[in-house]
Motif scaffolding. Structure first.
Motif, short mmCIF file in Angstrom:
data_model
loop_
_atom_site.label_atom_id
_atom_site.label_comp_id
_atom_site.label_asym_id
_atom_site.label_seq_id
_atom_site.Cartn_x
_atom_site.Cartn_y
_atom_site.Cartn_z
N ARG A 65 0.85 -1.19 0.00
CA ARG A 65 0.00 0.00 0.00
C ARG A 65 0.89 1.25 0.00
NH1 ARG A 65 -5.12 -1.55 2.79
NH2 ARG A 65 -5.28 0.60 3.46
N ASP A 66 0.28 2.42 -0.20
CA ASP A 66 1.04 3.68 -0.16
C ASP A 66 1.61 3.95 1.22
OD1 ASP A 66 0.71 4.30 -2.84
OD2 ASP A 66 -1.17 5.37 -2.49
N THR A 67 0.89 3.54 2.25
CA THR A 67 1.34 3.64 3.65
C THR A 67 0.90 2.36 4.34
OG1 THR A 67 1.07 6.04 3.64
CG2 THR A 67 1.19 4.97 5.79
N PRO A 68 1.77 1.70 5.09
CA PRO A 68 1.36 0.47 5.77
C PRO A 68 0.18 0.69 6.71
CG PRO A 68 3.74 0.66 5.79
CD PRO A 68 3.20 1.98 5.29
N ASP A 69 -0.68 -0.31 6.77
CA ASP A 69 -1.79 -0.32 7.70
C ASP A 69 -1.28 -1.01 8.97
OD1 ASP A 69 -4.06 -1.03 9.23
OD2 ASP A 69 -5.31 -1.15 7.43
N VAL A 70 -0.92 -0.21 9.98
CA VAL A 70 -0.32 -0.73 11.21
C VAL A 70 -1.32 -1.58 11.99
CG1 VAL A 70 0.70 -0.08 13.43
CG2 VAL A 70 1.35 1.13 11.34
N GLU A 71 -2.59 -1.19 11.99
CA GLU A 71 -3.61 -1.99 12.69
C GLU A 71 -3.71 -3.38 12.06
OE1 GLU A 71 -5.38 -1.36 15.47
OE2 GLU A 71 -4.45 0.60 15.70
N ALA A 72 -3.70 -3.45 10.74
CA ALA A 72 -3.76 -4.75 10.06
C ALA A 72 -2.51 -5.57 10.37
CB ALA A 72 -3.91 -4.56 8.56
N ALA A 73 -1.34 -4.93 10.36
CA ALA A 73 -0.10 -5.64 10.69
C ALA A 73 -0.14 -6.16 12.11
CB ALA A 73 1.10 -4.72 10.49
N SER A 74 -0.75 -5.39 13.01
CA SER A 74 -0.84 -5.78 14.40
C SER A 74 -1.77 -6.99 14.58
CB SER A 74 -1.37 -4.59 15.22
OG SER A 74 -1.32 -4.87 16.59
N ARG A 75 -2.82 -7.05 13.79
CA ARG A 75 -3.78 -8.17 13.87
C ARG A 75 -3.27 -9.42 13.17
NH1 ARG A 75 -7.20 -4.03 12.27
NH2 ARG A 75 -7.26 -4.89 10.18
N ALA A 76 -2.34 -9.25 12.24
CA ALA A 76 -1.87 -10.38 11.43
C ALA A 76 -1.15 -11.40 12.30
CB ALA A 76 -0.95 -9.88 10.33
N ASP A 77 -1.48 -12.64 12.10
CA ASP A 77 -0.81 -13.73 12.80
C ASP A 77 -0.04 -14.51 11.75
OD1 ASP A 77 -0.02 -15.54 14.74
OD2 ASP A 77 -1.86 -16.72 14.59
N GLY A 78 1.19 -14.05 11.50
CA GLY A 78 1.96 -14.64 10.42
C GLY A 78 1.73 -13.83 9.15
N ASP A 80 0.10 -11.38 6.43
CA ASP A 80 -0.60 -10.10 6.53
C ASP A 80 -1.23 -9.80 5.17
OD1 ASP A 80 -1.43 -7.46 6.73
OD2 ASP A 80 0.47 -6.71 7.48
N PRO A 81 -2.46 -10.29 4.93
CA PRO A 81 -3.06 -10.13 3.61
C PRO A 81 -3.42 -8.68 3.25
CG PRO A 81 -4.63 -11.10 5.13
CD PRO A 81 -3.31 -11.04 5.85
N VAL A 82 -3.52 -7.80 4.24
CA VAL A 82 -3.84 -6.40 3.95
C VAL A 82 -2.62 -5.68 3.41
CG1 VAL A 82 -4.53 -4.19 4.98
CG2 VAL A 82 -5.69 -6.31 5.67
N ASN A 83 -1.48 -5.80 4.09
CA ASN A 83 -0.26 -5.11 3.67
C ASN A 83 0.54 -5.88 2.64
OD1 ASN A 83 -0.04 -2.59 5.29
ND2 ASN A 83 -0.25 -4.03 6.98
N LEU A 84 0.47 -7.20 2.71
CA LEU A 84 1.31 -8.04 1.84
C LEU A 84 0.48 -9.12 1.14
CD1 LEU A 84 4.24 -8.45 4.38
CD2 LEU A 84 4.18 -6.93 2.38
N PRO A 85 -0.44 -8.71 0.26
CA PRO A 85 -1.28 -9.73 -0.39
C PRO A 85 -0.51 -10.68 -1.29
CG PRO A 85 -1.65 -7.56 -1.37
CD PRO A 85 -0.77 -7.36 -0.17
N HIS A 86 0.68 -10.29 -1.74
CA HIS A 86 1.48 -11.17 -2.59
C HIS A 86 2.58 -11.88 -1.81
CE1 HIS A 86 -0.36 -8.38 -5.50
NE2 HIS A 86 -0.53 -9.50 -6.15
N ALA A 87 2.45 -11.94 -0.51
CA ALA A 87 3.35 -12.66 0.39
C ALA A 87 4.82 -12.70 -0.04
CB ALA A 87 2.87 -14.09 0.61
N ILE A 88 5.67 -12.40 0.89
CA ILE A 88 7.11 -12.45 0.68
C ILE A 88 7.56 -13.87 0.97
CG2 ILE A 88 9.32 -11.63 1.58
CD1 ILE A 88 7.87 -9.01 2.28
#
Length: 168
Positions: A65-78, A80-88
């Motif tokens: 995204r243009d700016t990371p969604d910190v709330e989504a990153a905080s909720r992610a358990d492993g 993070d489909p909101v910030n990293l939909p194409h998985a690293i």
């Protein structure tokens, strides 16, 4: 012995140096190895963790995204489909994470340089969004990336303070 290790001017200059020499090269590595990434946010927190009661910890939240969604990153358990939909891929993640850990002086100069920008009373069992505050955003551009310092000094009395282990 003075409680301050650095003057406010020295502290500001050293903070900029840490960003330029330690954080920005790591962000550049992430952007080079992961083309879908568009941004990253450096997050800071101060809490006891294993060896130092005043350690300043850093997390880098990466995003497409243009700016990371910190709330989504905080909720992610492993994942993070909101910030990293194409998985690293896992090998890239761990190689770069290892480099990141070695670049951040959590028990050293991060204390006088960044403690003033962290929340009071945090601990290691809090979520990313609860314990950490954003300090800088990095955004990909056609020329490389930009750095925007967004941190707010929340505890000015800690500006330039000596780490507790230096106090004796």
């Amino acid at each position: 012995m003075s409680l301050s290790k650095y003057t406010p001017e020295e502290t500001a200059a050293l903070r900029e140096q840490v960003l330029k020499q330690r954080v920005e090269p790591l962000v550049q590595q992430w952007f080079d190895k992961t083309p879908p990434l568009r941004s990253a946010t450096l997050m800071l927190a101060q809490f006891w963790d294993d060896e130092a009661d005043d350690a300043v910890h850093a997390r880098l939240v990466l995003s497409e995204r243009d700016t990371p969604d910190v709330e989504a990153a905080s909720r992610a358990d492993g994942a993070d489909p909101v910030n990293l939909p194409h998985a690293i891929d896992e090998d890239t993640w761990y190689a770069l994470f290892d480099a990141y850990v070695h670049h951040w002086p959590s028990n050293g100069d991060a204390i006088p340089l960044f403690a003033a920008f962290t929340r009071e009373g945090c601990h290691q069992d809090m979520t990313l969004a609860e314990a950490y505050t954003p300090y800088a955003h990095f955004r990909r551009t056609p020329q490389g990336f930009t750095t925007e310092v967004v941190g707010t000094m929340l505890r000015p009395w800690l500006e330039g303070v000596r780490p507790s282990w230096e106090m004796g």
